[in-house]
Design a protein around this motif. Structure first.
Motif: not given
Length: 162
Positions: A87-91, A93-94, A127-128, A131, A139
């Protein structure tokens, strides 16, 4: 009539030399009729082994047919190594992007990555783009950084500088 029962013309010689049942000869006919035999596979299995294999295949097939679509899909994903979804949660990924940047800072010295970064920091730091490498390496920031370095080395090999 199956495909294997059909006759085909096959060149049997090259530069006037023919390899046939009698050995290699000169000036053999250029074309001869070839009758393809039925395909028999010699897999080294005994009749009992083949029967056992067929039973196992039947049991596996039956078991898969009894699964729901979702269960079957889950098994296929597990088989192909893509079962665990992240699950790609914003936190998350950052944090992964920051870890990627930290690792790249440590390993980029005197690499083609550094040259690419000087030439077009917008492309390299996008960024993309980053990612994409993180996703491709589930990850794992270290693996993603190593792959980015290899990517730019290969790009440099193929296209040169500029």
């Amino acid at each position: 009539m199956s495909l294997f029962d059909q006759s085909f013309n096959k060149p049997s010689s090259c530069f006037g030399i023919c390899n046939n049942e009698k050995g290699i000869s000169k000036n053999a006919p250029h074309r001869q009729k070839l009758k393809l035999p039925h395909v028999l596979v010699d897999d080294g299995l005994t009749t009992a082994d083949r029967q056992r294999k067929q039973e196992i295949d039947s049991l596996l097939s039956q078991a898969l047919n009894e699964l729901t679509f979702e269960e079957r899909q889950e098994q296929q994903e597990m088989l192909h190594g893509v079962e665990a979804t992240i699950t790609e949660e914003t936190n998350f990924v950052e944090a992964s992007l920051q870890e990627l940047d930290d690792h790249l800072t440590k390993i980029k010295r005197d690499t083609v990555y550094e040259v690419a970064e000087d030439m077009d920091p917008g492309y390299v730091g996008d960024r993309s783009f980053r990612v994409m490498f993180l996703r491709g390496n589930r990850y794992d920031a270290r693996e993603a950084a190593d792959q980015m370095i290899k990517f730019f080395e290969l790009k440099h090999q193929l296209f040169g500088k500029g």
